[in-house]
Design a protein around this motif. Structure first.
Motif, short mmCIF file in Angstrom:
data_model
loop_
_atom_site.label_atom_id
_atom_site.label_comp_id
_atom_site.label_asym_id
_atom_site.label_seq_id
_atom_site.Cartn_x
_atom_site.Cartn_y
_atom_site.Cartn_z
N VAL A 33 93.78 168.28 -4.05
CA VAL A 33 92.60 168.20 -5.04
C VAL A 33 93.51 168.48 -5.95
O VAL A 33 93.26 169.74 -6.64
CB VAL A 33 91.30 169.01 -4.66
CG1 VAL A 33 90.28 168.04 -5.48
CG2 VAL A 33 90.75 167.77 -3.61
N PRO A 34 93.31 167.82 -6.89
CA PRO A 34 93.82 168.56 -8.37
C PRO A 34 92.99 169.95 -9.44
O PRO A 34 91.64 169.00 -9.12
CB PRO A 34 94.37 167.63 -9.38
CG PRO A 34 93.11 166.39 -9.56
CD PRO A 34 92.88 167.00 -7.57
N LEU A 35 92.89 170.24 -9.54
CA LEU A 35 92.39 171.24 -10.74
C LEU A 35 92.61 171.55 -11.76
O LEU A 35 93.56 170.81 -12.71
CB LEU A 35 93.39 173.03 -10.07
CG LEU A 35 93.45 173.70 -8.88
CD1 LEU A 35 94.30 174.89 -9.14
CD2 LEU A 35 91.96 173.48 -8.40
N SER A 36 91.20 171.64 -11.91
CA SER A 36 91.22 171.03 -13.25
C SER A 36 91.78 172.08 -14.42
O SER A 36 91.99 172.94 -14.18
CB SER A 36 89.86 170.24 -14.21
OG SER A 36 88.91 171.47 -14.13
N LEU B 240 85.41 164.68 -3.39
CA LEU B 240 84.80 165.31 -2.91
C LEU B 240 83.85 165.29 -1.63
O LEU B 240 84.75 165.74 -0.82
CB LEU B 240 84.74 166.88 -3.74
CG LEU B 240 85.38 167.00 -4.56
CD1 LEU B 240 85.17 168.46 -5.30
CD2 LEU B 240 86.98 167.37 -4.53
N GLU C 74 84.49 174.51 -14.51
CA GLU C 74 84.65 173.19 -13.79
C GLU C 74 86.03 173.45 -12.98
O GLU C 74 87.13 172.80 -13.43
CB GLU C 74 84.80 172.43 -15.21
CG GLU C 74 83.86 172.73 -15.71
CD GLU C 74 82.18 172.28 -15.37
OE1 GLU C 74 81.89 171.88 -13.91
OE2 GLU C 74 81.20 171.82 -15.90
N LEU C 75 86.03 174.45 -12.28
CA LEU C 75 87.15 174.86 -11.35
C LEU C 75 87.61 173.06 -9.93
O LEU C 75 86.03 173.49 -8.80
CB LEU C 75 87.51 175.66 -10.14
CG LEU C 75 88.74 176.07 -10.24
CD1 LEU C 75 89.87 176.34 -10.63
CD2 LEU C 75 88.88 177.52 -9.24
N ASP C 76 87.32 172.12 -9.33
CA ASP C 76 87.49 171.44 -8.96
C ASP C 76 87.50 172.00 -7.24
O ASP C 76 86.71 171.67 -6.43
CB ASP C 76 88.27 169.76 -8.99
CG ASP C 76 87.97 169.45 -10.41
OD1 ASP C 76 87.67 167.71 -9.66
OD2 ASP C 76 87.82 170.16 -11.10
N LEU C 77 87.88 173.12 -7.39
CA LEU C 77 88.50 172.99 -5.76
C LEU C 77 87.54 174.14 -5.16
O LEU C 77 86.66 173.58 -4.02
CB LEU C 77 90.07 174.08 -5.14
CG LEU C 77 90.66 173.96 -4.07
CD1 LEU C 77 90.89 172.67 -3.76
CD2 LEU C 77 91.81 175.09 -3.88
N PHE D 233 84.08 171.66 -4.15
CA PHE D 233 84.75 171.52 -3.26
C PHE D 233 84.02 172.04 -1.92
O PHE D 233 83.65 171.92 -1.19
CB PHE D 233 86.50 171.45 -3.17
CG PHE D 233 87.19 170.81 -2.01
CD1 PHE D 233 87.17 168.89 -1.39
CD2 PHE D 233 87.91 170.88 -1.24
CE1 PHE D 233 87.47 168.53 -0.51
CE2 PHE D 233 87.99 170.94 0.36
CZ PHE D 233 87.98 169.55 0.36
N LEU E 145 91.43 165.50 3.22
CA LEU E 145 92.86 166.28 3.53
C LEU E 145 93.53 165.88 2.23
O LEU E 145 94.87 166.05 1.76
CB LEU E 145 93.34 165.60 4.55
CG LEU E 145 92.87 166.10 5.78
CD1 LEU E 145 94.52 165.16 7.20
CD2 LEU E 145 93.45 168.03 5.66
N ALA F 288 88.30 162.44 1.79
CA ALA F 288 88.88 162.48 1.21
C ALA F 288 89.19 164.78 1.33
O ALA F 288 90.08 165.24 0.67
CB ALA F 288 87.88 163.34 -0.37
N ARG G 128 84.35 163.21 -9.31
CA ARG G 128 85.01 163.97 -9.03
C ARG G 128 84.08 164.57 -6.93
O ARG G 128 84.30 164.78 -6.04
CB ARG G 128 85.57 165.03 -9.10
CG ARG G 128 86.53 166.04 -8.66
CD ARG G 128 87.97 165.16 -8.50
NE ARG G 128 88.52 164.42 -9.32
CZ ARG G 128 89.00 164.73 -10.12
NH1 ARG G 128 89.27 165.99 -10.73
NH2 ARG G 128 89.40 164.13 -11.39
N LEU H 255 91.62 158.45 9.84
CA LEU H 255 91.77 160.20 9.66
C LEU H 255 91.02 161.39 10.65
O LEU H 255 91.96 162.50 10.77
CB LEU H 255 91.11 160.22 8.18
CG LEU H 255 91.72 161.56 6.85
CD1 LEU H 255 92.78 161.39 7.07
CD2 LEU H 255 90.45 161.60 5.75
N ASN I 25 82.85 164.58 -13.14
CA ASN I 25 83.19 165.60 -12.25
C ASN I 25 81.99 165.05 -11.39
O ASN I 25 82.53 165.57 -10.08
CB ASN I 25 82.11 167.05 -12.99
CG ASN I 25 82.75 168.02 -13.85
OD1 ASN I 25 84.40 168.09 -13.83
ND2 ASN I 25 82.51 168.51 -14.78
N ALA J 117 89.79 172.57 -17.05
CA ALA J 117 89.11 173.08 -17.81
C ALA J 117 89.25 174.87 -17.26
O ALA J 117 89.51 174.89 -16.44
CB ALA J 117 87.89 172.68 -17.70
#
Lengths: 114, 443
Positions: B29-32, B19, A3-6, A9, B26, B24, B15, A91, B12, B34
């Motif tokens: 984005v914090p890495l969770s 995303l 579950e890596l948000d990056l 993304f 720029l 968003a 989030r 932006l 999620n 988990a």
């Protein structure tokens, strides 16, 4: 699953842009690297005339970013309906401006007459 | 394995939307925190009935979480439709290619695909029977059959005539959505009476009929022909949307756009030749003449589910045969090795891709916990979202849960009941990539 948000993304942008994502990333990284290289080569100083020229091109780059966005979303900044929309317009314009300025500065630095 | 904390799937999802927002792009984005789940080793056979958005994302999730499991997916349709795009096609914003892809491209490699429909569910024998009579037994069943558009329930309706004589209906297929755009475009030129509405059954994205009314209004205005047209929205009850605060907002917007509203009007029939629509009302049958109509058919569970023991036996979801599952877990109330996700699930609120995005991780987490002999605490709170288009270029990002609470993903930034460009940008740019990422198991 991670579950890596990056990663999520990145996945969404990859899905959105396809190969263009790599092109944009290459342009961004390449542009910054180029500008830094020119900066260091010229003794860590900024050429102010070149910077102004780059910024002028940046203004157009910002407009181009807005036009591109309008094209993709079949809409435009005239549809802005609230503060967050104006923030988004700013932006997008800002990204176009900064990106173009850095790239233009780097490229001009490479091709400058010795 | 690690169990998922409550609501994490929802976060999620949120989030995720964050995303998707161009704004968003720029922001940091914090890495969770988990970490990767350890795969659970098993020899279990899991059957997924249905290879739509819910079935495919369930297949991906299961393959990611299990090691050695046999996963079989059963669906006869080879094409995959991105259904949230249907309204955009019928609004003349996207072409029909926008929504069409293939099931095969999202199917994990080691999943067995039986290219047939399910004819019968026999949960007492842990078995499904396909159209050709092939019996498939399972240890766990994920019910993801979607729903059936019951056009036959509207007397006189003929889906082959969509696009002609002012008849529109965006649901039947991408072609029908495209033909509906043709009919609406002609109406925009000629004007007349435009009829909109929704059925009194549960339905896919209840915002879609509203969106389409707003889009038609805007198309007329842009053509300078709004004064030549009367738009009427026939609501099936006394509200315009199941979430009261959203219903009020839509009421105000309809007032602003001069859309007339008929409450308690449920469409029962149509005369395609005379261009008349018939409605059941508290005072008898009402007949309305139209020049353009968007027919939204009643929607019910797939026939095989309706005819099985999996359906609700009583209550609001019984009549149309929706699967009897627990609201927070999507687990069947009588057959604990069965889960229902997506449109077929007999739970209140959204039948949307946004619901699927949250439902599937929760159901899969419970299923995997069963296999591992642990307990999952994952909960689905009914979250769904609807970027409610109010004109071309603007939409409201309406997100809510089982309690009719608004659950905005960007509180204080993207106001849920404001018509905003950023929401339109999300709808047209970010949602399809988000959806496709979900099908690929990357989101």
């Amino acid at each position: 699953m991670k579950e890596l948000d990056l990663a999520v993304f990145f996945s969404v942008f990859h899905e959105m842009l396809g190969p263009v994502l790599w092109l944009l990333l290459a342009l961004a990284v390449g542009g910054i690297a180029l500008a830094l290289w020119v900066f260091v080569r010229e003794g860590s100083s900024i050429d102010s005339r070149r910077l102004v020229r780059s910024e002028l091109m940046g203004l157009l780059g910002g407009v181009a970013a807005l036009v591109l966005m309008a094209e993709v979303t079949v809409s435009g900044f005239t549809d802005a309906g609230g503060p967050v929309d104006w923030l988004l317009v700013g932006l997008i314009w800002g990204i176009g401006l900064a990106g173009t300025t850095i790239l233009a500065y780097g490229i001009q630095g490479v091709f400058k007459k010795a | 394995m690690t169990t998922r904390p409550p609501l994490s799937a929802g976060l999620n999802r949120r989030r995720f939307l964050q995303l998707g927002a161009a704004g968003a792009a720029l922001t940091a984005v914090p890495l969770s925190t988990a970490t990767a789940d350890t795969k659970v080793a098993t020899k279990a056979h899991i059957v997924i009935a249905g290879a739509g958005a819910a079935g495919l994302s369930a297949a991906q999730r299961l393959m990611q979480k299990l090691d050695g499991a046999r996963v079989t997916i059963i669906d006869k349709r080879k094409e995959h439709f991105y259904q949230p795009g249907f309204t955009l096609i019928a609004g003349g914003i996207k072409s029909k290619d926008y929504v069409v892809s293939s099931t095969a491209e999202y199917l994990p490699r080691d999943v067995t695909w039986i290219e047939e429909g399910v004819a019968e569910f026999d949960p007492d024998a842990n078995k499904v029977v396909t159209d050709s009579g092939k019996a498939v037994t399972y240890d766990y069943l994920v019910l993801a059959t979607g729903l059936r558009l019951d056009y036959d329930a509207i007397e006189g309706m003929d889906v082959t005539r969509i696009g002609t004589d002012g008849l529109g209906s965006i649901y039947a297929s991408p072609d029908a959505a495209s033909a509906t755009w043709g009919a609406m475009a002609r109406f925009v030129e000629t004007g007349g009476v435009g009829l909109f509405g929704r059925p009194d059954t549960e339905m896919k994205c209840a915002g879609a009929p509203l969106k389409y009314t707003f889009i038609t209004d805007d198309r007329l205005r842009r053509a300078g022909n709004r004064s030549k047209a009367e738009l009427i929205y026939c609501a099936q009850n006394k509200s315009l949307f199941s979430v009261p605060i959203v219903s009020e907002k839509v009421r105000m917007l309809f007032g602003d756009r001069k859309v007339k509203v008929n409450h308690d009007h449920v469409m029962t029939g149509i005369d395609l030749g005379r261009k008349m629509a018939f409605y059941k009302t508290p005072t008898g049958t009402a007949e309305l003449k139209y020049d353009f109509i968007n027919v939204v058919p009643p929607m019910r569970a797939a026939e095989a589910v309706r005819n099985s023991a999996l359906r609700w036996q009583d209550g609001a979801f019984a009549a149309d045969g929706w699967a009897e599952v627990e609201k927070p877990t999507l687990r069947h109330r009588r057959y604990p090795n069965v889960f229902a996700v997506g449109d077929v699930a007999g739970v209140p609120k959204g039948k949307t891709a946004a619901s699927v995005k949250w439902q599937v991780p929760v159901a899969v987490d419970h299923l995997v916990a069963d296999i591992a002999g642990t307990t999952s605490t994952a909960v689905y709170n009914g979250y769904t979202s609807c970027p409610l288009i109010t004109r071309l270029g603007r939409a409201m990002l309406v997100e809510f849960d089982y309690n009719n609470d608004l659950v905005p993903s960007f509180p204080g930034v993207v106001a849920p009941l404001e018509e905003l460009w950023i929401t339109w940008v999300m709808k047209t740019m970010a949602l399809k990539p988000t959806y496709i990422s979900m099908l690929r198991g990357r989101a």
